[in-house]
Design a protein around this motif. Structure first.
Motif, short mmCIF file in Angstrom:
data_model
loop_
_atom_site.label_atom_id
_atom_site.label_comp_id
_atom_site.label_asym_id
_atom_site.label_seq_id
_atom_site.Cartn_x
_atom_site.Cartn_y
_atom_site.Cartn_z
N CYS A 29 36.40 59.84 31.57
CA CYS A 29 36.74 60.93 30.64
C CYS A 29 37.75 60.41 29.60
O CYS A 29 38.90 60.84 29.56
CB CYS A 29 37.31 62.13 31.38
SG CYS A 29 37.51 63.61 30.35
N PRO A 30 37.32 59.46 28.76
CA PRO A 30 38.25 58.83 27.81
C PRO A 30 38.76 59.80 26.74
O PRO A 30 38.00 60.63 26.23
CB PRO A 30 37.40 57.72 27.18
CG PRO A 30 35.99 58.18 27.35
CD PRO A 30 35.96 58.94 28.64
N VAL A 31 40.06 59.69 26.42
CA VAL A 31 40.66 60.51 25.37
C VAL A 31 41.40 59.59 24.40
O VAL A 31 41.95 58.54 24.80
CB VAL A 31 41.62 61.57 25.94
CG1 VAL A 31 40.88 62.59 26.77
CG2 VAL A 31 42.73 60.93 26.77
N ARG A 32 41.43 59.99 23.13
CA ARG A 32 42.13 59.20 22.11
C ARG A 32 43.35 59.98 21.66
O ARG A 32 43.28 61.20 21.42
CB ARG A 32 41.20 58.95 20.93
CG ARG A 32 41.79 58.02 19.86
CD ARG A 32 40.81 57.85 18.73
NE ARG A 32 40.58 59.12 18.05
CZ ARG A 32 39.63 59.31 17.12
NH1 ARG A 32 38.81 58.31 16.81
NH2 ARG A 32 39.48 60.48 16.54
N VAL A 33 44.48 59.28 21.56
CA VAL A 33 45.71 59.92 21.10
C VAL A 33 45.87 59.68 19.60
O VAL A 33 45.04 58.99 18.97
CB VAL A 33 46.92 59.38 21.89
CG1 VAL A 33 46.79 59.75 23.37
CG2 VAL A 33 47.05 57.88 21.73
N ALA A 34 46.96 60.18 19.02
CA ALA A 34 47.15 60.12 17.56
C ALA A 34 47.25 58.70 17.04
O ALA A 34 46.87 58.41 15.89
CB ALA A 34 48.40 60.91 17.18
N CYS A 35 47.73 57.76 17.87
CA CYS A 35 47.85 56.37 17.43
C CYS A 35 46.57 55.58 17.65
O CYS A 35 46.56 54.35 17.53
CB CYS A 35 49.02 55.69 18.13
SG CYS A 35 48.91 55.73 19.94
N ASN A 36 45.46 56.27 18.01
CA ASN A 36 44.12 55.70 18.17
C ASN A 36 43.94 54.86 19.44
O ASN A 36 42.90 54.19 19.57
CB ASN A 36 43.71 54.86 16.95
CG ASN A 36 43.48 55.73 15.72
OD1 ASN A 36 43.02 56.88 15.85
ND2 ASN A 36 43.81 55.20 14.56
N HIS A 37 44.86 54.88 20.35
CA HIS A 37 44.66 54.20 21.63
C HIS A 37 43.91 55.14 22.58
O HIS A 37 44.05 56.37 22.51
CB HIS A 37 46.01 53.79 22.24
CG HIS A 37 46.66 52.68 21.50
ND1 HIS A 37 47.81 52.85 20.76
CD2 HIS A 37 46.30 51.35 21.34
CE1 HIS A 37 48.15 51.71 20.20
NE2 HIS A 37 47.24 50.78 20.54
N PHE A 67 42.03 63.85 21.83
CA PHE A 67 40.62 64.22 21.66
C PHE A 67 39.76 63.51 22.69
O PHE A 67 39.91 62.30 22.90
CB PHE A 67 40.14 63.87 20.25
CG PHE A 67 40.92 64.55 19.15
CD1 PHE A 67 40.58 65.83 18.73
CD2 PHE A 67 42.01 63.91 18.55
CE1 PHE A 67 41.31 66.45 17.72
CE2 PHE A 67 42.73 64.54 17.55
CZ PHE A 67 42.39 65.82 17.13
N VAL A 68 38.87 64.24 23.32
CA VAL A 68 37.95 63.65 24.28
C VAL A 68 36.85 62.91 23.52
O VAL A 68 36.25 63.46 22.59
CB VAL A 68 37.33 64.73 25.19
CG1 VAL A 68 36.34 64.09 26.17
CG2 VAL A 68 38.41 65.48 25.95
N MET A 69 36.57 61.68 23.94
CA MET A 69 35.57 60.85 23.26
C MET A 69 34.25 60.95 24.02
O MET A 69 33.95 60.15 24.92
CB MET A 69 36.06 59.40 23.19
CG MET A 69 37.40 59.27 22.47
SD MET A 69 37.95 57.56 22.28
CE MET A 69 36.75 56.96 21.09
N TYR A 70 33.45 61.95 23.65
CA TYR A 70 32.20 62.24 24.38
C TYR A 70 31.18 61.13 24.23
O TYR A 70 30.47 60.79 25.19
CB TYR A 70 31.62 63.57 23.90
CG TYR A 70 32.47 64.76 24.27
CD1 TYR A 70 32.51 65.24 25.57
CD2 TYR A 70 33.24 65.41 23.31
CE1 TYR A 70 33.29 66.34 25.91
CE2 TYR A 70 34.02 66.50 23.63
CZ TYR A 70 34.04 66.97 24.93
OH TYR A 70 34.82 68.04 25.26
N LYS A 71 31.06 60.55 23.05
CA LYS A 71 30.08 59.48 22.85
C LYS A 71 30.41 58.26 23.70
O LYS A 71 29.51 57.64 24.30
CB LYS A 71 30.02 59.10 21.37
CG LYS A 71 29.37 60.15 20.49
CD LYS A 71 29.23 59.66 19.05
CE LYS A 71 28.53 60.70 18.18
NZ LYS A 71 28.38 60.23 16.77
N LEU A 72 31.67 57.90 23.75
CA LEU A 72 32.08 56.76 24.57
C LEU A 72 31.85 57.05 26.05
O LEU A 72 31.39 56.18 26.80
CB LEU A 72 33.55 56.45 24.32
CG LEU A 72 34.14 55.29 25.13
CD1 LEU A 72 33.37 53.99 24.83
CD2 LEU A 72 35.62 55.11 24.81
N SER A 73 32.13 58.27 26.46
CA SER A 73 31.90 58.65 27.85
C SER A 73 30.42 58.57 28.20
O SER A 73 30.05 58.11 29.30
CB SER A 73 32.41 60.08 28.08
OG SER A 73 32.21 60.48 29.41
#
Length: 243
Positions: A29-37, A67-73
């Protein structure tokens, strides 16, 4: 507890970009933070409980800006993994992990019989169940008897049903006997009541006849007195006329 998938689970070593910086496992369930990590959702939330900065660049993190990265998941879910059960050589997409584990013959499952607690291979579960000392079931012939490993070989539905019928007959006989005794007691009580009523009626009739006799005597005495008075008056009237 790791928030991501164990790297050794995958058939081919995953790319470094797919690893979580915090747990060093494949992103779950990958998520991206404001600094793009990018991090596992569970990992970054646990990290923010202790610190409020990114573990990579130390910039402040606002939880509302993740933000949850649905495509990467979805891409990660297509990676092939190995079965974790010893002896199983199957490989399948990560998305099919639950489906495979629910049918894998090398999966150890808990014996379904209450009180057993044994963990056996799914492929050997049927054999184990047939010989499990905690095995029990309702008789499949419909007599309602709870069978166990000890009682199943000697169980006979016809004999069991005959015993049940005989027990019911004895119960019905006992009930009928109790009702019969109760009826006899009621009949005896009714006979006693009828006798008492008859005696009361006879007593009332005798009392009534005595009262009628006394009334007749009183009426006779009154009549005689009336006649005497009438005769006396007549005699006096005759004497007066002669004078």
């Amino acid at each position: 507890m790791s928030g991501g998938y164990d790297v050794d689970l995958f058939v081919d070593g995953p790319d470094y970009e797919l690893l979580c910086t915090i747990c060093r496992c494949v992103l779950r369930c990958p998520v991206r933070v404001a600094c793009n990590h990018v991090f596992c959702k569970t990992c970054i939330l646990q990290w923010l409980r202790r610190q409020e900065t990114c573990p990579c660049c130390r910039k402040p993190i606002n939880p509302s800006c993740m933000f949850v990265m649905y495509k990467l998941s979805k891409s990660i879910s297509r990676l092939r993994i190995k079965c974790i059960n010893e002896g199983c050589l199957a490989t399948f997409p990560l998305s099919d992990e639950f489906l495979h584990s629910s049918s894998c013959p090398f999966q150890r499952v808990l014996c379904p019989h209450q009180g057993c607690g044994s963990l056996v291979l799914r492929s050997a579960l049927e054999v184990h169940s047939q010989h499990c000392q905690h095995w029990s079931q309702i008789c499949p012939m419909g007599c309602g008897t709870q069978l166990t490993q000890a009682t199943q070989p000697q169980h006979n539905c016809y004999r069991q049903l005959r015993q049940q019928v005989e027990a019911q007959r004895q119960s019905h006989r006992a009930i009928a006997g109790a009702l019969s005794r109760k009826m006899r007691r009621m009949q005896t009580a009714m006979t006693h009541v009828r006798r008492q009523v008859a005696l009361i009626c006879e007593s009332l009739e005798a009392t009534g006849e005595g009262q009628e006799g006394e009334e007749g005597e009183v009426e006779g005495d009154v009549y005689e007195g009336f006649e005497e008075e009438t005769t006396g008056e007549s005699s006096t009237s005759s004497s007066s006329s002669s004078s």
